[in-house]
Design a protein around this motif. Structure first.
Motif, PDB file in Angstrom:
ATOM      1  N   ARG A 208       0.777  -1.060   0.049  1.00 20.97           N
ATOM      2  CA  ARG A 208      -0.141  -0.175   0.234  1.00 20.97           C
ATOM      3  C   ARG A 208       1.033   1.732   0.121  1.00 20.97           C
ATOM      4  NH1 ARG A 208      -2.901  -0.864   5.224  1.00 20.97           N
ATOM      5  NH2 ARG A 208      -0.621  -1.718   6.442  1.00 20.97           N
ATOM      6  N   PRO A 209       0.582   2.592  -0.215  1.00 26.11           N
ATOM      7  CA  PRO A 209       1.201   3.684  -0.141  1.00 26.11           C
ATOM      8  C   PRO A 209       1.520   3.895   0.979  1.00 26.11           C
ATOM      9  CG  PRO A 209      -1.231   3.725  -1.938  1.00 26.11           C
ATOM     10  CD  PRO A 209      -0.507   2.682  -1.066  1.00 26.11           C
ATOM     11  N   LEU A 210       1.011   3.435   2.571  1.00 22.44           N
ATOM     12  CA  LEU A 210       1.670   4.058   3.643  1.00 22.44           C
ATOM     13  C   LEU A 210       1.995   3.167   3.837  1.00 22.44           C
ATOM     14  CD1 LEU A 210      -0.201   1.923   5.415  1.00 22.44           C
ATOM     15  CD2 LEU A 210      -2.248   3.470   4.958  1.00 22.44           C
ATOM     16  N   ASP A 211       2.236   1.627   3.178  1.00 20.26           N
ATOM     17  CA  ASP A 211       3.426   0.856   3.872  1.00 20.26           C
ATOM     18  C   ASP A 211       4.967   1.682   3.711  1.00 20.26           C
ATOM     19  OD1 ASP A 211       1.637  -0.953   5.205  1.00 20.26           O
ATOM     20  OD2 ASP A 211       1.474  -1.785   2.379  1.00 20.26           O
ATOM     21  N   ILE A 212       4.621   2.386   2.294  1.00 22.93           N
ATOM     22  CA  ILE A 212       6.642   3.606   2.166  1.00 22.93           C
ATOM     23  C   ILE A 212       6.588   4.326   2.591  1.00 22.93           C
ATOM     24  CG2 ILE A 212       7.316   4.070   0.050  1.00 22.93           C
ATOM     25  CD1 ILE A 212       6.483   2.079  -1.748  1.00 22.93           C
ATOM     26  N   ARG A 213       7.308   4.718   3.531  1.00 25.15           N
ATOM     27  CA  ARG A 213       7.914   5.974   4.929  1.00 25.15           C
ATOM     28  C   ARG A 213       9.428   6.510   3.886  1.00 25.15           C
ATOM     29  NH1 ARG A 213       7.051   4.362  10.509  1.00 25.15           N
ATOM     30  NH2 ARG A 213       7.475   6.223  10.246  1.00 25.15           N
ATOM     31  N   VAL A 233       6.001  -4.943   4.875  1.00 23.98           N
ATOM     32  CA  VAL A 233       6.257  -5.843   4.235  1.00 23.98           C
ATOM     33  C   VAL A 233       4.684  -6.755   5.373  1.00 23.98           C
ATOM     34  CG1 VAL A 233       6.057  -8.305   3.001  1.00 23.98           C
ATOM     35  CG2 VAL A 233       7.780  -6.825   2.388  1.00 23.98           C
ATOM     36  N   SER A 234       3.608  -6.243   5.066  1.00 23.11           N
ATOM     37  CA  SER A 234       2.205  -7.058   6.056  1.00 23.11           C
ATOM     38  C   SER A 234       1.372  -7.601   5.197  1.00 23.11           C
ATOM     39  CB  SER A 234       2.437  -6.127   6.886  1.00 23.11           C
ATOM     40  OG  SER A 234       1.862  -4.827   6.701  1.00 23.11           O
ATOM     41  N   ARG A 235       1.429  -7.362   4.140  1.00 21.47           N
ATOM     42  CA  ARG A 235       0.542  -7.957   3.090  1.00 21.47           C
ATOM     43  C   ARG A 235       0.403  -8.724   1.851  1.00 21.47           C
ATOM     44  NH1 ARG A 235      -4.854  -4.957   4.506  1.00 21.47           N
ATOM     45  NH2 ARG A 235      -5.482  -3.783   6.532  1.00 21.47           N
ATOM     46  N   THR A 236       0.350  -9.561   1.440  1.00 19.96           N
ATOM     47  CA  THR A 236      -0.019 -10.229   0.118  1.00 19.96           C
ATOM     48  C   THR A 236      -1.102 -10.394  -0.628  1.00 19.96           C
ATOM     49  OG1 THR A 236      -0.584 -12.321   0.930  1.00 19.96           O
ATOM     50  CG2 THR A 236       1.902 -11.047   1.714  1.00 19.96           C
ATOM     51  N   ARG A 282     -10.215  10.857  -3.358  1.00 25.49           N
ATOM     52  CA  ARG A 282     -10.636   9.671  -2.629  1.00 25.49           C
ATOM     53  C   ARG A 282      -8.730   9.384  -2.060  1.00 25.49           C
ATOM     54  NH1 ARG A 282      -8.035   6.070  -6.042  1.00 25.49           N
ATOM     55  NH2 ARG A 282      -7.787   7.064  -8.673  1.00 25.49           N
ATOM     56  N   ALA A 283      -8.563  10.636  -1.464  1.00 19.76           N
ATOM     57  CA  ALA A 283      -6.513  10.481  -1.319  1.00 19.76           C
ATOM     58  C   ALA A 283      -6.459   9.662   0.124  1.00 19.76           C
ATOM     59  CB  ALA A 283      -6.383  11.710  -0.689  1.00 19.76           C
ATOM     60  N   ASP A 284      -7.840   9.344   0.920  1.00 20.31           N
ATOM     61  CA  ASP A 284      -7.415   8.841   1.869  1.00 20.31           C
ATOM     62  C   ASP A 284      -7.439   6.790   2.095  1.00 20.31           C
ATOM     63  OD1 ASP A 284      -6.690  10.205   3.948  1.00 20.31           O
ATOM     64  OD2 ASP A 284      -8.819  10.175   4.431  1.00 20.31           O
ATOM     65  N   GLU A 285      -8.824   6.683   0.200  1.00 22.17           N
ATOM     66  CA  GLU A 285      -8.369   5.462   0.170  1.00 22.17           C
ATOM     67  C   GLU A 285      -7.836   4.636  -0.743  1.00 22.17           C
ATOM     68  OE1 GLU A 285     -11.895   3.665  -3.060  1.00 22.17           O
ATOM     69  OE2 GLU A 285     -12.161   5.912  -2.485  1.00 22.17           O
ATOM     70  N   TRP A 286      -6.935   5.596  -1.621  1.00 22.95           N
ATOM     71  CA  TRP A 286      -5.683   5.256  -2.547  1.00 22.95           C
ATOM     72  C   TRP A 286      -4.468   4.706  -1.261  1.00 22.95           C
ATOM     73  CZ3 TRP A 286      -1.276   7.881  -2.403  1.00 22.95           C
ATOM     74  CH2 TRP A 286      -0.013   7.848  -3.095  1.00 22.95           C
ATOM     75  N   ALA A 287      -4.591   5.546  -0.441  1.00 24.68           N
ATOM     76  CA  ALA A 287      -3.013   5.618   0.732  1.00 24.68           C
ATOM     77  C   ALA A 287      -3.318   4.138   0.669  1.00 24.68           C
ATOM     78  CB  ALA A 287      -3.449   6.740   1.813  1.00 24.68           C
ATOM     79  N   ALA A 288      -5.025   3.643   1.843  1.00 27.44           N
ATOM     80  CA  ALA A 288      -4.630   2.695   1.973  1.00 27.44           C
ATOM     81  C   ALA A 288      -5.130   1.201   1.346  1.00 27.44           C
ATOM     82  CB  ALA A 288      -6.408   2.795   3.433  1.00 27.44           C
TER      83      ALA A 288
END
Length: 376
Positions: A208-213, A233-236, A282-288
């Protein structure tokens, strides 16, 4: 029906439903099920036999190989104690239905002999796959106390066709791919960078975008501040299981640096996609959501098509991870660190499946040995 008769079960197709009938031990009962597959009907049959006490022991159960496979083995966890993946289950289903069950599905477990096992394996179109599946099923039945003799203790040798190993990209090919990805779609470029960072295909597709920091940390060696970009890495994502929490194993849930040579690209792509999502509200929807919103099979074809169009040697999508591993070890990174960054639990899999030195690297090693001999 007289008591003491071994319990048997049948599954029959009746229009759009399945009729499951269990007889024996003084019982004769049937159930009709709609909206299920034959495999599920077979499992219901075994469940009815179990509830009626029909599989208490191998001596009076009359459980067949088919009964055991569909009703017990298929839903059992793997030898590691975890549920089997969808792909693994499909492989077992295919091997059993193609090679094993047509010949010995109706054979009672207690009647399975070494001669029968040999005959089934050698008559299969793929003896190696047949042996692998049949061995797992029968050994499981032995562990469950349904076989008196451990299967395949006497060898059944088969020839397995060995294919040449596919080679990952060299460092020059990887550099060319990163450059060509500048003109590709965002999903291709992001996948290229994340794959070369050591992520599995399903991990890239689940990111997800929020996984990249981007963050600052401190070196435990020098104490100096280090600026880094990481991906958690927490989702597949797989076509069978969809988007799922967790990863392949406990070591696979990790946070690793994004390939340094691709960070500016990731930063630019994320800014571009974020701006577009904000414009649409839809910024929040995109980030998650998923960063690469494609199915596994669909993206595979996109990837190969892009490789050909970009003039690159096409490699499978999961081969980027092999490229990452090979480049890391070639660069002198310790195997322990490389394994940890790639989410693996043992070195043997690194050597056997991931490290693919090219001929030039092996030529360099050969010359180093020659130099030692000359000095002697």
């Amino acid at each position: 029906m007289p008591k003491g008769r071994p319990m048997t079960g049948t599954v029959e197709r009746r229009g759009g439903s399945w009729r499951v009938r269990v007889r024996g031990n003084g019982l004769d009962m049937s159930r009709t099920y709609r909206g299920i597959t034959r495999e599920e009907a077979e499992a219901r049959k075994v469940a009815l036999m179990q509830s009626a006490g029909g599989v208490a022991s191998a001596a009076d159960a009359a459980m067949t190989v088919s009964d055991y496979y569909w009703g017990i083995f298929r839903d059992k966890p793997s030898v590691r104690g975890k549920p089997r993946g969808e792909a693994t289950t499909r492989w077992y289903d295919g091997s059993m239905t193609r090679y094993v069950l047509p010949q010995m599905g109706d054979v009672r477990l207690r009647d399975v002999s070494h001669a029968l096992i040999r005959r089934v394996i050698y008559s299969a179109a793929s003896p190696a796959n047949c042996k692998r599946a049949l061995s797992a099923v029968l050994r499981s039945a032995y562990d469950d106390g349904l076989l008196d003799e451990r299967p395949l203790d006497r060898r059944v040798p088969v020839h397995r066709e060995r294919k040449p190993q596919a080679l990952p990209w060299s460092r020059f090919e990887a550099m060319a791919a990163l450059e060509a990805a500048r003109d590709a779609t965002p999903d291709i470029e992001l996948y290229c960078v994340l794959g070369l960072s050591g992520l599995r295909k399903e991990e890239c597709l689940g990111a997800r975008p929020l996984d990249i920091r981007e963050q600052s940390t401190y070196s435990v060696v020098t104490g100096e501040e280090v600026r880094t970009m990481t991906v958690s890495v927490s989702r597949t994502y797989t076509d069978e299981g969809g988007w799922a929490e967790g990863a392949k194993n406990d070591f696979s849930v990790r946070t690793v640096p994004v390939l340094a040579a691709g960070r500016d690209r990731v930063r630019a792509r994320l800014a571009e996609l974020r701006a577009a999502s904000e414009a649409e509200g839809r910024a929040d929807e995109w980030a998650a959501g998923r960063l690469i919103p494609f199915t596994s099979s669909g993206f595979y074809h996109r990837w190969l098509r892009w490789c050909r169009e970009a003039g690159l040697r096409p490699i499978p999508t999961n081969m980027l991870r092999h490229t990452s591993d090979t480049l890391m070890l070639t660069a002198g990174v310790e195997a322990d660190l490389s394994d940890r960054m790639h989410g693996r639990t043992e070195h043997s899999s690194t050597y056997g499946s991931y490290f693919r030195p090219d001929v030039a690297l092996m030529e360099e090693a050969s010359r180093k040995v020659s130099d030692v001999l000359r000095r002697a």
